[in-house]
Design an enzyme around this catalytic site. Sequence first.
Site, PDB file in Angstrom:
ATOM      1  N   HIS A  57      14.878  26.636  24.574  1.00 48.15           N
ATOM      2  CA  HIS A  57      15.054  27.513  25.633  1.00 48.15           C
ATOM      3  C   HIS A  57      14.860  26.693  26.862  1.00 48.15           C
ATOM      4  O   HIS A  57      14.008  25.949  26.744  1.00 48.15           O
ATOM      5  CB  HIS A  57      14.258  28.829  25.604  1.00 48.15           C
ATOM      6  CG  HIS A  57      14.990  29.977  26.159  1.00 48.15           C
ATOM      7  ND1 HIS A  57      14.775  30.116  27.594  1.00 48.15           N
ATOM      8  CD2 HIS A  57      15.428  31.151  25.806  1.00 48.15           C
ATOM      9  CE1 HIS A  57      15.200  31.158  28.227  1.00 48.15           C
ATOM     10  NE2 HIS A  57      15.922  31.815  26.936  1.00 48.15           N
ATOM     11  N   ASP A  69      12.844  28.566  32.041  1.00 43.44           N
ATOM     12  CA  ASP A  69      12.866  29.849  33.015  1.00 43.44           C
ATOM     13  C   ASP A  69      12.164  30.910  32.569  1.00 43.44           C
ATOM     14  O   ASP A  69      11.822  31.965  33.439  1.00 43.44           O
ATOM     15  CB  ASP A  69      14.342  30.039  33.585  1.00 43.44           C
ATOM     16  CG  ASP A  69      15.318  30.335  32.236  1.00 43.44           C
ATOM     17  OD1 ASP A  69      15.020  29.537  31.307  1.00 43.44           O
ATOM     18  OD2 ASP A  69      15.879  31.277  32.494  1.00 43.44           O
ATOM     19  N   ASP A  95      28.383  72.759  47.917  1.00 41.46           N
ATOM     20  CA  ASP A  95      29.320  72.247  46.990  1.00 41.46           C
ATOM     21  C   ASP A  95      30.484  73.277  46.709  1.00 41.46           C
ATOM     22  O   ASP A  95      30.390  73.824  45.492  1.00 41.46           O
ATOM     23  CB  ASP A  95      28.431  71.855  45.738  1.00 41.46           C
ATOM     24  CG  ASP A  95      29.002  71.413  44.454  1.00 41.46           C
ATOM     25  OD1 ASP A  95      30.205  70.822  44.740  1.00 41.46           O
ATOM     26  OD2 ASP A  95      28.403  71.382  43.376  1.00 41.46           O
TER      27      ASP A  95
HETATM   28  C1  SPV Z   1      27.688  67.996  40.028  1.00 41.14           C
HETATM   29  O1  SPV Z   1      26.715  67.294  39.853  1.00 41.14           O
HETATM   30  O2  SPV Z   1      28.294  68.203  41.182  1.00 41.14           O
HETATM   31  C2  SPV Z   1      28.104  68.580  39.026  1.00 41.14           C
HETATM   32  C3  SPV Z   1      27.425  69.162  37.770  1.00 41.14           C
HETATM   33  O3  SPV Z   1      29.302  69.112  38.981  1.00 41.14           O
HETATM   34  S1  SPV Z   1      26.624  70.347  38.033  1.00 41.14           S
HETATM   35  O4  SPV Z   1      25.967  70.601  39.294  1.00 41.14           O
HETATM   36  O5  SPV Z   1      25.612  70.806  37.128  1.00 41.14           O
HETATM   37  O6  SPV Z   1      27.508  71.653  38.140  1.00 41.14           O
HETATM   38 MG    MG Z   2      30.379  69.161  40.865  1.00 40.32          MG
END
Ligand code: SPV
Ligand code: MG
Length: 669
Positions: free
Chosen positions: A327, A330, A442
């Site tokens: 070998h 490193d 979201d």
């Molecule tokens: C996200 O990570 O945006 C998802 C997964 O869609 S969850 O938040 O569990 O819906």
């Molecule tokens: Mg999502």
Amino acid sequence: MKALILNSGLGHRMGVLTSEQPKCMTEVSARETIVSRQLRLLAEAGISEVVMTTGYYDDVLANYCDSLDLPLQIAFVKNPLYADTNYIYSIYCAREYFKDEDIILMHGDLVFELGVLDGVLGSRTSCMTVSSVVELPEKDFKAVVQDGRISRIGIEYFEQALAAQPLYKLNKDDWKIWLDAICEFCESGWRDCYAENAFNEVSDRCYIAPFDVKEALCAEIDTPEDLTQVSVRLREIESRTVYMCFSTDVIHSGHIAIIKKAERLGKLIIGVLSDEAVASYKRFPLLSFEERRTVMKNISGVYRVVEQKTLSYADNLRELRPDFVVHGDDWRTGFQQPIRDEVIRVLAEYGGRLVEFPYAKDEKYRELERQSRQQLAMPDYRRGRLKKLIEMKGCVNAIEAHSGITGLIAEKTTVLREGKTYQFDAMWLSSLCDSTAKGKPDIELVDMTSRFRTVDDIMEVTTKPIIFDGDTGGLAEHFVYTVRSLERMGVSMVIIEDKVGLKRNSLFGTEAEQTQDTIEGFCAKIAAGKKAQKTKDFMICARIESLILEQGMEDALARAFAYTEAGADAIMIHSRKADPSEIFKFVSLFREQDSHTPLVVVPTSYNTVTEEEFKMCGVNVIIYANQLTRSGFPAMQKAAQSILENHRGKECEELCMPIKDIITLIPEE
Ligand code: SPV
Ligand code: MG
């Protein structure tokens, strides 16, 4: 550097073996004679010129050497007085061939193993081979060693002496002094003594160090008994094996150089690291295991190629029991150190040895690795890799990334445990985390252009495959454009969930009003996406929200089969319960009817299940969907609070990553 080989003598103690040829033509193995072996080893060591003194059967010897067809230029110098003089006079006859250069000097009846020649050639000072473990011979050469140098060589010395063999490397200045003394001896009529008698006269000016070969083979053959012993040793030496492991897919001159060195120690067995092991510790291999194996098999000097399934050498070493493991040095530090320690432990079980050569740190090799990584980052290479990883490993994991820096954490975090390295296989571009990073809910509020911008930021600094959270996918008419864009960018998979209208995060469950799409509606969206995609590699995964929305297992399964029928490449089943049983139930019922479609899970709430357990029950992709975001923001909040509380930054320092670490995480190109 030239080699001088002394072959003028007859070797009368060999009996019939020297009745028609000089002693050096005696066979020491089925394939080789003493001289053919010496010449081959010299040629392999890079020596190109040899001066050979001859006497008895000089024509036979010269013809034989020519017939060996070695890449050597051999000058034959006949000692005309061979019957009445010793080799001191043969050297004298050849004196004109040496022009101010280092030489290797050896007797023609000497058999040595390769490591001995390598050691002698590698010596910076002039040296002679001695052995500190061989008993002092009665009638052969001994060397008196004083203050680390040889002061006398001869048969008669026993005090402070070591058994010595006539194999020398002589630097030009030392050689000149000795050769001048040899000439003086011969010109004064002293032609029937050893050349070493002349050395003894000038040893205070001619520095020759002892080179201790210990138990390695380095022996003269004077009698048939010597021949038997040496032949047995050679058979044992020639059956030695050497083991090296390679993970590389770009063979460069540094690899060839170490292979050439390793091959000199014995039959070279190469362990080619499996794709999975390479991907786990380094990066995804550009060439598959089969291709890497074929390349290795066809490198000259490689005797055999085997697969090494893990970073640990232990299984292969216990099975193959090689005499040596080779070998680069490193691995003495860093993450490979425990692997090295284990190799040393396993070798000790049966008496094998580790040989380490200096690691080639050449910048051009680093550049090759950089280029390979860059290639992996290119869309066409990156896109198909998720599919390949699923095929290769059965079950892969992905961690959330929502920015360049979180992408780098996903890319570079490595853990070594019990000889195995762990890395994330892929990245999840979560809608929740991308939105959160922008301070937005979201709800598909962050538009695709902005989401693509995040993909781009991550792609620019990473190489791992990306799974894109496509929310609901929007209208089928819009989704087809999303598919094409993601595909073009090199994203590996888009996951769309079977909801319509204002999408809320699934972890709200039924607390927020959410509408599931009809099976027909969602199937039409999947089919439109599949039709739009241009490559075979890209995957569309259908995410089923039935368990989140409490629609029952039957609905979930009916949808899963309908979605795969519509062309979905994978199914994600989601749940927000801490108890994983509904997920296990779904997976097992789905697998009763479909053994191949990859199944994806997001164990945010049922986080006690291990990856091994998921794999055992038939899951193929595990997504850690939000852990970097959820761990990062509280740390930031704490730091902000600390500054406000203390009206300075000192107290917050211990919460912070050192600037040095940030710099290493983000290398400058
Ligand atoms: C996200 O990570 O945006 C998802 C997964 O869609 S969850 O938040 O569990 O819906
Ligand atoms: Mg999502």
